[in-house]
Design a protein around this motif. Structure first.
Motif, PDB file in Angstrom:
ATOM      1  N   THR A 523      -4.802   4.531   7.940  1.00 23.04           N
ATOM      2  CA  THR A 523      -3.516   4.286   8.580  1.00 23.04           C
ATOM      3  C   THR A 523      -3.591   4.772  10.017  1.00 23.04           C
ATOM      4  O   THR A 523      -4.642   5.218  10.487  1.00 23.04           O
ATOM      5  CB  THR A 523      -2.383   5.003   7.803  1.00 23.04           C
ATOM      6  N   GLN A 531      -6.032   7.845   4.374  1.00 22.87           N
ATOM      7  CA  GLN A 531      -4.984   7.941   3.360  1.00 22.87           C
ATOM      8  C   GLN A 531      -5.585   8.508   2.084  1.00 22.87           C
ATOM      9  O   GLN A 531      -6.794   8.430   1.853  1.00 22.87           O
ATOM     10  CB  GLN A 531      -4.395   6.563   3.063  1.00 22.87           C
ATOM     11  N   THR A 535      -3.342   4.989  -2.103  1.00 21.59           N
ATOM     12  CA  THR A 535      -2.208   4.844  -1.192  1.00 21.59           C
ATOM     13  C   THR A 535      -2.472   3.685  -0.249  1.00 21.59           C
ATOM     14  O   THR A 535      -3.595   3.481   0.190  1.00 21.59           O
ATOM     15  CB  THR A 535      -2.001   6.140  -0.385  1.00 21.59           C
ATOM     16  N   ASN A 539       2.648   3.264   6.675  1.00 22.32           N
ATOM     17  CA  ASN A 539       3.256   4.587   6.675  1.00 22.32           C
ATOM     18  C   ASN A 539       3.033   5.318   5.359  1.00 22.32           C
ATOM     19  O   ASN A 539       3.824   6.193   4.988  1.00 22.32           O
ATOM     20  CB  ASN A 539       4.759   4.476   6.955  1.00 22.32           C
ATOM     21  N   ASN A 540       1.968   4.944   4.645  1.00 26.44           N
ATOM     22  CA  ASN A 540       1.621   5.588   3.373  1.00 26.44           C
ATOM     23  C   ASN A 540       2.753   5.485   2.354  1.00 26.44           C
ATOM     24  O   ASN A 540       2.950   6.366   1.523  1.00 26.44           O
ATOM     25  CB  ASN A 540       1.278   7.073   3.582  1.00 26.44           C
ATOM     26  N   GLN A 543       2.184   3.374  -3.447  1.00 24.80           N
ATOM     27  CA  GLN A 543       1.200   3.968  -4.352  1.00 24.80           C
ATOM     28  C   GLN A 543       0.832   2.922  -5.407  1.00 24.80           C
ATOM     29  O   GLN A 543       1.725   2.326  -6.028  1.00 24.80           O
ATOM     30  CB  GLN A 543       1.774   5.209  -5.045  1.00 24.80           C
TER      31      GLN A 543
END
Length: 624
Positions: A523, A531, A535, A539-540, A543
């Protein structure tokens, strides 16, 4: 009569005159107007004729609202003179015709007192006078107006910093031209709690402890600048506003400077957060021995709800056969497709599912489309009779050249198991999903390696045995045609050099948004940050385990992004089904396409991070 007698008579005559003991000061009985009346005439009066010339200094009284030395010459440098034998004297105070709008409702006041430094005279009446000075009707008034209501993105080019919305408060004349101040002023700005505003103090912008805020502009300046700090968040939001109102000037002698039109104005905040659209597919049910249905998720970074548009090609299961369900996962919208598993010997070879979601508001209004493909190619049971050597996606740029021994980037190589290559047949399906074209690639029939160039149309390049269409006897590669050369993006139909810089760790520049699209596992603005396994999203925010229970690292999951990216495995995995883990110490990242440069074999297969340091000549967290 002799000379002595005449002299004595004269002295007796003068001595009989009464000595003046009082002096007063009066002004004009009506207001004066600057520009129309050239001056103010003040009259000093004695209670008896002066025996000789008398001079009485004038003094500017501080309660005046005119500005001494600017609206008129310095009063303190002037005196009222009475000639011998007279009881009155006059003094002329010129008016200065300025461009300041001076209290237009009631005018300004000038109060002047008369003094006697010798202490021989007492005031007659108050000993002072007040004159009202009106602003001239043909004068050029000074106005104030807000301009440059900038759409201030909450982040600039996806940077992790806040930015400022700037509003310039201009001082202009009646013709709309900038007019320099003739005195220092202070502008009062107050936040208005308008029911129409959508921006929230403390969330979308920095609130202050107490309103109003004062903005000071000095003499000769033509504007004052106010700023509102925008706060960065990761929410997809509409254009938001907060309202303010200009207050009166607080300078004691400035009068009231009015606002052009309404004194209220708005500051707008544009959202920089883009609608992300990613399709994820579990590849494990595609094994011929699996009885599970296939699940594809299309996930969006927008809040949960509808707004999904979906279509499919006619080469596989129709949408009638596919179960659809809109879900909300962690407040974000998702569309779940459940597709019956391809049956053995099925001639329904390939499905193309097209997911579209539109962000219709703000400066980032656009439509995002992602395509996910379901192939009946065998996975999980050894090598299929026909299998391409790429992971289903090739992106071709306008400067692409036919493949050669020096350029392997735009080639498709087919592996054949127990099959004479002369039996290979190539066909093409355009990107719009229209009917297959059996003639475009006919010249490549019987070949196991064909070129992909910018001259050919984008779409699906399908290879198979003409008389065998069941599972394992057909494979495909999707070719994406980039709009612009590498390092450029499409700005209103013109290819423009990007200012983003390099997209690291296999990230690709999105030629629509001019941002880096990162592979799952990385990211950041340049995909420079790692990450956690499992993920994904810029913006993470996603999941894998939220969509495929028990999957913690993205194994056997393909991730499809909008063009020009295409599809990829998660970091740490490779293969047609993304189930094969990278060889530890050798490769890492999505599709295991990056090389480890560790001092030893302790290289993380997901991020490339070296446990014991980088090899000589390499640096960074993953030694690249």
């Amino acid at each position: 009569m002799d000379a002595y007698s005449v002299y004595t008579f004269t002295l007796l005559f003068v001595g009989s005159m009464a000595q003046p003991t009082q002096v007063g000061l009066t002004g004009p009985g009506a207001p004066v107007t600057e520009g129309t009346d050239p001056a103010i005439t003040l009259t000093c009066t004695l209670n008896s004729p002066a025996m000789f010339e008398l001079s009485f200094p004038l003094q500017y009284v501080s309660t005046s609202t005119t500005e001494n030395g600017f609206d008129h010459p310095d009063i303190n440098a002037r005196s009222c003179i009475v000639a011998p034998g007279n009881t009155v004297g006059t003094v002329i105070i010129p008016l200065i015709d300025d461009v300041v709008i001076d209290a237009p409702a009631g005018g300004e006041s000038l109060t002047v007192s008369i003094t006697d430094t010798r202490g021989l005279f007492t005031p007659m009446g108050a000993g002072m006078t007040t004159v009202t000075v009106l602003d001239d009707g043909d004068n050029v008034p000074l106005l104030i107006t807000p301009r440059d209501l900038l759409h201030s993105a909450k982040e600039l080019a996806m940077a992790a910093t806040d930015s400022f919305a700037a509003v310039t408060l201009d001082f202009i004349d009646a013709c709309g031209d900038l007019a320099p101040l003739e005195e220092d002023i202070t502008v009062s700005v107050t936040k208005v709690n308008s029911a129409l505003d959508t921006a929230t103090a403390g969330t979308d912008f920095t609130d202050v402890t107490m309103w109003p805020i004062a903005y000071t502009a000095g003499m000769t300046e033509t504007s004052a600048l106010m700023t509102v700090r925008a706060l960065n968040d990761n929410d997809i939001e509409n254009m938001e506003t907060v309202s303010f109102v200009l207050g009166d000037m607080t300078a004691a002698v400035a009068g009231s400077i009015t606002a052009v039109g309404s004194p209220a104005f708005q500051v707008q905040f544009g959202d920089d957060d883009r609608t992300e659209l990613i399709a994820i597919q579990d590849m494990t049910p595609l094994s011929r021995r699996s009885k599970a249905d296939v699940t594809i998720w299309a996930v969006s970074s927008e809040p949960g709800g509808g707004g999904w548009d979906i279509a499919d090609s006619t080469l596989g299961h129709s949408l009638v056969d596919v179960k659809r369900k809109v879900r909300t996962i962690n407040t974000r919208s998702a569309l779940q497709l459940t597709i019956p598993r391809p049956k053995k010997n099925s001639k329904r070879r390939i499905n193309e599912f097209t997911f579209t979601r539109t962000q219709s508001f703000g400066p980032n209004a656009y439509e995002r489309t992602v395509r996910s493909y379901l192939s009946s190619t065998s996975h999980g049971e050894g090598r299929a009779p026909i299998e391409t050597d790429v992971n289903s996606i090739i992106t071709v740029y306008p400067d692409a050249q036919p493949c050669s021994t020096l350029d392997q980037a735009y080639c498709i190589t087919v592996r054949c198991t127990g099959l004479n290559r002369r039996q290979l047949r190539w066909s093409f399906i355009p990107v719009d999903g229209s009917n297959s074209d059996e003639t475009l690639l006919r010249r490549y029939n019987g070949m196991t390696r064909i070129p992909i160039t910018g001259c050919d149309r984008a779409g699906l390049y399908i290879v198979g045995r003409q008389d065998r269409r069941e599972i394992g006897w057909v494979d495909f590669v999707r070719v994406i045609q980039a709009v612009c050369p590498r390092g450029m993006y499409d700005l209103g139909g013109t290819c423009t050099s990007s200012n983003v810089g390099s997209c690291l760790n296999q990230g690709i520049l999105d030629q629509t948004l001019n941002v880096c699209t990162c592979t799952p596992g990385f990211t950041g603005t340049h995909c420079q940050l790692e990450q956690a396994p499992g993920t994904f999203g810029s913006n993470n925010q996603f999941q894998v385990r939220d969509y495929f229970r028990g999957n913690l690292n993205g194994k056997c999951i393909t991730f499809s992004y909008p063009d020009t990216f295409g599809a990829t495995c998660a970091a740490g995995f490779q293969g047609k089904d993304c189930c094969d883990q990278c060889k530890r110490g050798c490769n890492f990242g999505a599709n295991c396409a990056q090389t480890c440069h560790c001092i030893d074999s302790m290289c993380d297969p997901f991020s490339g991070r070296c446990a014991n340091g980088c090899a000589s000549g390499y640096n960074g967290f993953n030694c690249q």
